[in-house]
Design a protein around this motif. Sequence first.
Motif, short mmCIF file in Angstrom:
data_model
loop_
_atom_site.label_atom_id
_atom_site.label_comp_id
_atom_site.label_asym_id
_atom_site.label_seq_id
_atom_site.Cartn_x
_atom_site.Cartn_y
_atom_site.Cartn_z
N TRP A 89 0.80 -1.22 0.00
CA TRP A 89 0.00 0.00 0.00
C TRP A 89 0.84 1.27 0.00
O TRP A 89 0.35 2.34 -0.39
N ARG A 90 2.10 1.19 0.43
CA ARG A 90 2.91 2.41 0.43
C ARG A 90 3.15 2.92 -0.99
O ARG A 90 3.45 4.11 -1.17
N GLU A 91 3.00 2.06 -1.99
CA GLU A 91 3.15 2.51 -3.38
C GLU A 91 2.03 3.47 -3.80
O GLU A 91 2.17 4.21 -4.78
N LEU A 92 0.92 3.47 -3.04
CA LEU A 92 -0.19 4.38 -3.33
C LEU A 92 -0.34 5.45 -2.26
O LEU A 92 -1.39 6.09 -2.16
N GLY A 93 0.71 5.64 -1.45
CA GLY A 93 0.65 6.64 -0.39
C GLY A 93 0.04 6.14 0.90
O GLY A 93 -0.30 6.94 1.77
N GLY A 94 -0.13 4.83 1.04
CA GLY A 94 -0.72 4.26 2.24
C GLY A 94 0.33 3.69 3.18
O GLY A 94 1.53 3.97 3.05
N PRO A 95 -0.09 2.83 4.12
CA PRO A 95 0.84 2.27 5.10
C PRO A 95 1.70 1.16 4.48
O PRO A 95 1.43 0.68 3.38
N ASP A 96 2.70 0.75 5.24
CA ASP A 96 3.59 -0.33 4.79
C ASP A 96 2.93 -1.66 5.10
O ASP A 96 3.25 -2.35 6.07
N LEU A 97 1.96 -2.05 4.27
CA LEU A 97 1.23 -3.30 4.43
C LEU A 97 1.10 -3.97 3.07
O LEU A 97 0.83 -3.30 2.06
N PRO A 98 1.25 -5.30 3.02
CA PRO A 98 1.07 -5.98 1.75
C PRO A 98 -0.40 -5.95 1.33
O PRO A 98 -1.31 -6.00 2.15
N VAL A 99 -0.64 -5.91 0.03
CA VAL A 99 -2.00 -5.89 -0.52
C VAL A 99 -2.57 -7.31 -0.52
O VAL A 99 -1.91 -8.26 -0.96
N HIS A 100 -3.80 -7.47 -0.02
CA HIS A 100 -4.54 -8.72 -0.09
C HIS A 100 -5.84 -8.44 -0.83
O HIS A 100 -6.68 -7.66 -0.35
N LEU A 101 -6.03 -9.04 -1.98
CA LEU A 101 -7.23 -8.85 -2.79
C LEU A 101 -8.25 -9.93 -2.42
O LEU A 101 -8.03 -11.11 -2.66
#
Length: 512
Positions: free
Chosen positions: A346-358
């Motif tokens: 999520w940090r790639e979109l300006g969010g926290p350092d958390l992995p994306v889970h779809l």
Amino acid sequence: MEWLSAENLVAVVTALLGIGASGVMVWYERRVPRRKRVGYRVQMDNPIGDDVLSGRVGSRLGLFDEYPGMSDATLVLLRIENDGWQSIADNDYTGRELHGLTAVFTDRTVRGVSVTQPSGTDHLMEHFTPDAGFGFEGNTLRIPRVPLNRGEHFKLLVLLSGGDVGRAIRLTGGIRDGEVHPNHSASPDDKPPLFGRAARTITVLLTASVVTLAALVVTRDDSRPPIGCTDGTLTLTGSTAFAPVLREAAGKYEKDCAEAGPDIVVDAHGSTAGIRELAAAGAEAERGSPAVVAFSDGPHQNGPDRLRENRLAISVFALVVNDRVKLDDLTTEQVRRLYRGEVANWRELGGPDLPVHLVSRDANSGTRQVFQRRVLGGSEIANTSVDCRHKDYPSSPVVRCELDSTEQVLSSVAAIPGAIGYSEFNAAQDAKGLHLVRLDGQEPSVDAIEDGTSDYPYRELEYAYTYGRPPADSLVSSFLTYLSRGNGQDVIRTHGHLPCWTSEGLRLCADP
């Protein structure tokens, strides 16, 4: 005596009051003939069926193409005229509303209206605009403040459904130093007399009608179920997003029609699965129209040609993220990158350092199909996880799982940090541990879509499918009428959907 109940006494008293009111009417018409007066009369009240709606009359009016299956439709021609001795200006209407007059059609619902045959000149037509208050909703038609010279008139051709011909039609409104009243004429366009034999005749007819109504109330058989109720067994399948509406509406129908004894089962497994179940039931049915209704988020894709659609409501859907993802707005392009597997953290979109889970729905889901069609413009990446937490294949760019229901998606997104999913809007609003995300700055809002202030993309029509045309006296027909035009509309609205059979819903459902 058994008939001497409070309800029956009220009916008899009503009859007596009707007789008295009729006498007052005659007296009033004879003694106050020169006031400003707006008169109205019903010049036609006829039943029409599917064959008429789809034929010459419907084509000429251009109103009825979107509403097949209105076997109980009626057409009313309402004439409104200045039958007094003075001209009426737009400021002579005394109501506080924008419009001047209100027509109420008892036990029927207005579906469309056309202004026809204005008298004299075309200047009357310019007043029939929404800005002047012209419009309709439910059983009510709003009529603008139309200025009328003495003797001028206009006519309204009104399409109605949901009731029998001959039901009461009432026009209300205020005229300064005058009145709005029903008038009666021997022929459609004769100018009615201000007083005389016609008034006495209508008094007799009105009295006879009221007395007959009172007699019917006294002698009716209270053991019969309400009109429209039907017994039998019905299965509702398809959309899990629309299932809460169906469960509540089915329960209310069974309660309202308890004496008829209907049995309605809600068995939702997804829109595509529901269409398959309906098609299979139809193929096996001896009479060609099984007691099964399949509900689908959007039009069905691969069902047989014999499926018959009914447009019910506009449903709004929403993207949801775990509360630890401190983002409230995503662009459409960012969402597409996420579901192509191009954003792993999520940090790639300006969010926290958390992995994306779809967290996605399975292939049977109409919610998923709407999301791919309306938002992604294509497919999601392949499934990479069974538990929604770990990659089954280390080389996969992100975790993506598929679940069977809206409830499973919401609970998983709430439980997994970094998770994102999609859901029916009303269900997502009540969920804990997650929040809704705006798309390109637009909130998921039924009200904003209804009033035209939002073009929020993640929305879709909710369809009810039957296999062929069910019999008019079947439980299928009765329940669909209850859901789309009866008390079921209130259930649809309270669950955050916009019913198609409202004045604004008709327009939006015709062009979703």
